[in-house]
Design an enzyme around this catalytic site. Sequence first.
Site, PDB file in Angstrom:
ATOM      1  N   PRO A   2       0.805  -1.219   0.000  1.00 24.50           N
ATOM      2  CA  PRO A   2       0.000   0.000   0.000  1.00 24.50           C
ATOM      3  C   PRO A   2       0.838   1.268   0.000  1.00 24.50           C
ATOM      4  CG  PRO A   2      -0.851  -1.573   1.569  1.00 24.50           C
ATOM      5  CD  PRO A   2       0.462  -2.105   1.105  1.00 24.50           C
ATOM      6  N   CYS A   3       0.448   2.221  -0.825  1.00 24.89           N
ATOM      7  CA  CYS A   3       1.172   3.492  -0.958  1.00 24.89           C
ATOM      8  C   CYS A   3       0.189   4.571  -1.395  1.00 24.89           C
ATOM      9  CB  CYS A   3       2.291   3.383  -2.008  1.00 24.89           C
ATOM     10  SG  CYS A   3       3.435   2.013  -1.737  1.00 24.89           S
TER      11      CYS A   3
END
Length: 487
Positions: A2-3
């Site tokens: 996740p980013c």
Amino acid sequence: MPCTTILVGCKASNDASTMIARTDDGHFDVKKLVMVPARKEPKKYKSVISHLEIELEGNAMRYTCCPNIDVRKSGVWAATGINSANVGMTATETITSNPRVLSADPMVEYQKARGSKKEVPGGIGEEDIVVLVLPYIHSAREGVLRLGSLLEKYGTYESNGIAFNDEKEVWWLETIGGHHWMAKRVPDDRCVVNPNQFGMDNYDLEDAFGAQKEHICSKDLREFIKDNDLDCNQNGEFNPRLVFGSHSDQDHVYNTPRAWYMGRCLAPHSIKWDGPDAQYTPESDYLPWSIVPDRKITVEDVKYIISSHYQGTDYDPYISRNTGKRGMYRSIGINRTGDTSICQIRSKAPKEIQAVEWIIFGPTSFAAPVPVYTNTDSIPAYLSKVTENVSTENLYWNDRLMAILCDANFPQTIQIFNRYEAAVVTRSRQVIREYDKKMSETGDYSMTAEANEKIAALVREETVKTLNQLVLEASKHMKDGYNLADN
């Protein structure tokens, strides 16, 4: 992994620079900023995760990157960087897809040897992409073409978004299934926000299969869409997000709220984000992928957005009153971030010093962005000599210690942190201005290393001073304190 990503076109920024920024939200990965030297000889690359071997050609350019400290565990994970041709890259933003796409073009996953069955390597992924692409490209467009060809040849085992920038252009590429992909040039006057979802909400297939001025894709994408009945659009429009992306309840708490808040920061006046008549809400499925900002965007704006936690709303996890909505959505600034960078290519600066990479370690909400000239052969030890164990001798661990102290004592420490961040950015900018002028006037661009060391020294000074203040303030609010006749 996740980013969160934000991209800024050259006419959307205050100084005509392009910017690509992404939080690398791993699993509390210990990170460092290093310079990988140029290489003339070919070499063999092997992925730790997929066991894929790729022959890399010689004449690889020098580039910066933010690798994991322990590369033996899961590979390099170079994350982000700028090469000596002034091309920036950030890889990757984990994005979403859907079963229709993944059944038609499955991911290329590693298969272990079992009995008489031989090992089958997987495709390329976040671990590999920067290393395979950044040393070999001379423009953002070249980055798209090189990565696209690698995806078509080797495939991938995950869905990812990748950004490239040079002094004029910003490009965004999204993978589609195991082997397909599409890329779009970010309009110069726009900013893009992308939070772990398939992002593009409009696309010109005619351009992609024609002049390719602003759109490029895998060669058989049209047939892939038609043969697998993927097109969910109505009225002849083409929205790639509806075709290749997701539509889930989890998106509404994990992804779309971040896009909503980033858009709210970029265009607070021209778009209605709040109230019963809001054009968009945190759970809207049709949030715009790109936005013309209400005013020109600065590095400081990008950092604020990329480190935000819904400030000024009922969703802020640090808000003092119980709103009933506090902490209900996934913040952009999050505890497990390893590194964040803003790759800035400054078109008004001489080519020798156009590229500046602003690096942040640990949770972005409580860390200051530190600028580094990338046209240099070395990176200061304070940024590059990072240990696996906790230490106050490098910025990574100091940033993480600062975040822990601020998070646990937010009301008492936020002003201390704000003063620290303002001091770091102000003093760093003064050094950049000083050396920009000095190098431009003398033509001696070897002073980039000297400037970087000067910046690292002042950051260290400010960090030590601030950690002293934070430790003292946090100590006052320990639960074992007792005031009656204590002193």
